[in-house]
Design a protein around this motif. Sequence first.
Motif, PDB file in Angstrom:
ATOM      1  N   UNK A 208       0.811  -1.217   0.000  1.00 23.98           N
ATOM      2  CA  UNK A 208       0.000   0.000   0.000  1.00 23.98           C
ATOM      3  C   UNK A 208       0.850   1.276   0.000  1.00 23.98           C
ATOM      4  N   UNK A 209       1.889   1.405   0.844  1.00 21.65           N
ATOM      5  CA  UNK A 209       2.702   2.625   0.785  1.00 21.65           C
ATOM      6  C   UNK A 209       3.391   2.818  -0.565  1.00 21.65           C
ATOM      7  N   UNK A 210       3.796   1.716  -1.204  1.00 19.79           N
ATOM      8  CA  UNK A 210       4.439   1.810  -2.520  1.00 19.79           C
ATOM      9  C   UNK A 210       3.446   2.320  -3.558  1.00 19.79           C
ATOM     10  N   UNK A 211       2.211   1.831  -3.452  1.00 18.97           N
ATOM     11  CA  UNK A 211       1.177   2.283  -4.386  1.00 18.97           C
ATOM     12  C   UNK A 211       0.888   3.765  -4.187  1.00 18.97           C
ATOM     13  N   UNK A 212       0.842   4.189  -2.930  1.00 19.28           N
ATOM     14  CA  UNK A 212       0.581   5.609  -2.657  1.00 19.28           C
ATOM     15  C   UNK A 212       1.695   6.482  -3.231  1.00 19.28           C
ATOM     16  N   UNK A 213       2.931   6.032  -3.098  1.00 21.44           N
ATOM     17  CA  UNK A 213       4.045   6.808  -3.636  1.00 21.44           C
ATOM     18  C   UNK A 213       3.972   6.897  -5.161  1.00 21.44           C
ATOM     19  N   UNK A 214       3.549   5.813  -5.814  1.00 20.23           N
ATOM     20  CA  UNK A 214       3.407   5.838  -7.265  1.00 20.23           C
ATOM     21  C   UNK A 214       2.329   6.837  -7.692  1.00 20.23           C
ATOM     22  N   UNK A 215       1.201   6.816  -7.001  1.00 19.66           N
ATOM     23  CA  UNK A 215       0.125   7.759  -7.322  1.00 19.66           C
ATOM     24  C   UNK A 215       0.586   9.196  -7.067  1.00 19.66           C
ATOM     25  N   UNK A 216       1.366   9.377  -6.017  1.00 19.91           N
ATOM     26  CA  UNK A 216       1.898  10.709  -5.706  1.00 19.91           C
ATOM     27  C   UNK A 216       2.777  11.218  -6.847  1.00 19.91           C
ATOM     28  N   UNK A 217       3.603  10.350  -7.406  1.00 25.82           N
ATOM     29  CA  UNK A 217       4.475  10.747  -8.514  1.00 25.82           C
ATOM     30  C   UNK A 217       3.652  11.072  -9.757  1.00 25.82           C
ATOM     31  N   UNK A 218       2.575  10.322  -9.961  1.00 20.19           N
ATOM     32  CA  UNK A 218       1.692  10.628 -11.092  1.00 20.19           C
ATOM     33  C   UNK A 218       1.014  11.983 -10.902  1.00 20.19           C
ATOM     34  N   UNK A 219       0.683  12.312  -9.654  1.00 22.80           N
ATOM     35  CA  UNK A 219       0.158  13.647  -9.349  1.00 22.80           C
ATOM     36  C   UNK A 219       1.188  14.718  -9.732  1.00 22.80           C
ATOM     37  N   UNK A 220       2.451  14.485  -9.369  1.00 22.49           N
ATOM     38  CA  UNK A 220       3.503  15.455  -9.650  1.00 22.49           C
ATOM     39  C   UNK A 220       3.670  15.699 -11.146  1.00 22.49           C
ATOM     40  N   UNK A 221       3.456  14.658 -11.955  1.00 21.46           N
ATOM     41  CA  UNK A 221       3.594  14.823 -13.400  1.00 21.46           C
ATOM     42  C   UNK A 221       2.666  15.917 -13.907  1.00 21.46           C
ATOM     43  N   UNK A 222       1.474  15.998 -13.316  1.00 24.07           N
ATOM     44  CA  UNK A 222       0.535  17.058 -13.688  1.00 24.07           C
ATOM     45  C   UNK A 222       0.851  18.372 -12.979  1.00 24.07           C
ATOM     46  N   UNK A 223       1.116  18.288 -11.689  1.00 24.38           N
ATOM     47  CA  UNK A 223       1.331  19.502 -10.908  1.00 24.38           C
ATOM     48  C   UNK A 223       2.572  20.271 -11.365  1.00 24.38           C
ATOM     49  N   UNK A 224       3.588  19.547 -11.823  1.00 24.79           N
ATOM     50  CA  UNK A 224       4.813  20.184 -12.299  1.00 24.79           C
ATOM     51  C   UNK A 224       4.777  20.450 -13.800  1.00 24.79           C
ATOM     52  N   UNK A 225       3.632  20.121 -14.416  1.00 24.04           N
ATOM     53  CA  UNK A 225       3.405  20.440 -15.831  1.00 24.04           C
ATOM     54  C   UNK A 225       4.452  19.790 -16.744  1.00 24.04           C
ATOM     55  N   UNK A 226       4.711  18.481 -16.504  1.00 21.73           N
ATOM     56  CA  UNK A 226       5.749  17.820 -17.301  1.00 21.73           C
ATOM     57  C   UNK A 226       5.196  16.721 -18.204  1.00 21.73           C
ATOM     58  N   UNK A 227       3.902  16.381 -18.075  1.00 13.59           N
ATOM     59  CA  UNK A 227       3.357  15.377 -18.976  1.00 13.59           C
ATOM     60  C   UNK A 227       2.262  14.536 -18.355  1.00 13.59           C
ATOM     61  N   UNK A 228       1.920  13.481 -19.063  1.00 12.50           N
ATOM     62  CA  UNK A 228       0.852  12.572 -18.664  1.00 12.50           C
ATOM     63  C   UNK A 228       1.347  11.618 -17.581  1.00 12.50           C
ATOM     64  N   UNK A 229       0.501  11.367 -16.572  1.00 13.98           N
ATOM     65  CA  UNK A 229       0.858  10.437 -15.507  1.00 13.98           C
ATOM     66  C   UNK A 229      -0.192   9.352 -15.359  1.00 13.98           C
ATOM     67  N   UNK A 230       0.247   8.107 -15.256  1.00 11.58           N
ATOM     68  CA  UNK A 230      -0.689   6.991 -15.133  1.00 11.58           C
ATOM     69  C   UNK A 230      -0.134   5.946 -14.172  1.00 11.58           C
ATOM     70  N   UNK A 231      -1.012   5.412 -13.330  1.00 11.78           N
ATOM     71  CA  UNK A 231      -0.662   4.319 -12.424  1.00 11.78           C
ATOM     72  C   UNK A 231      -1.657   3.192 -12.637  1.00 11.78           C
ATOM     73  N   UNK A 232      -1.152   2.022 -12.936  1.00 17.37           N
ATOM     74  CA  UNK A 232      -1.980   0.828 -13.061  1.00 17.37           C
ATOM     75  C   UNK A 232      -1.960   0.089 -11.726  1.00 17.37           C
ATOM     76  N   UNK A 233      -3.128  -0.156 -11.172  1.00 17.38           N
ATOM     77  CA  UNK A 233      -3.243  -0.910  -9.924  1.00 17.38           C
ATOM     78  C   UNK A 233      -3.852  -2.268 -10.255  1.00 17.38           C
TER      79      UNK A 233
END
Length: 234
Positions: free
Chosen positions: A191-216
Amino acid sequence: MEKVSQEAMVIAKMPESLSKKEFTYCPGCHHGIVHRLIAELIDEFSLREKTVLVAPVGCSVFAYEFFNVDGTVAPHGRALAVATGMKRSRPDLFVMTYQGDGDLAAIGTAETIHAANRGERVTTIFINNAVYGMTGGQMAPTTLLGMKTTTSPYGRRPEKEGYPIHVMEIMKELPGVAYAERVKVSRPQDVPKAKMAIKKAFYAQLLDIGFGIVEVINMSNKLGYGSSRGWKMA
């Protein structure tokens, strides 16, 4: 012994970005876990008043009942088309889609690939249980070889039903994708690893660097992703 206040003993609380409606998903489904992780991150980034959630047809269509954020329902497979329009017209918003494999990898294949390839500033959470779970258990594009479904009763065979589509392997080849990761939440340590992955996908949008996707991966041990055992035949 020093008296500890009740407030000091609270170690977890319900995220503000979750509604108080009780989850209605099937027992054992991982939607509830993923919902909480998303809601926790929305709160941590203070995004609740800026978030728009796009939920298409499938089990994910119920997401709007459980999140305390603005949202809309898209036609089957068209979540990323709707999200693209929203983000381009309101770049100040945090726009995300929550999709299953029957939606994202079947009906919405074109929308998924082209939105990712364009690098749309959108975050996608992709729940993959490798089957059309809501409509009777039919084979999906992500159904693995050997998996039995109502439309592949002998197990998926490449000479009959074709090969499965591995979405993350496609995503990593697209130049517009800033972040893509496959995770699972079937064990507490996952679960913590999944949360960190989703957090990084959030950053992809928040930092305006591209598309972010997490497959669960839903029921990941049986699906065989990340496991040497693979799919356990019935």
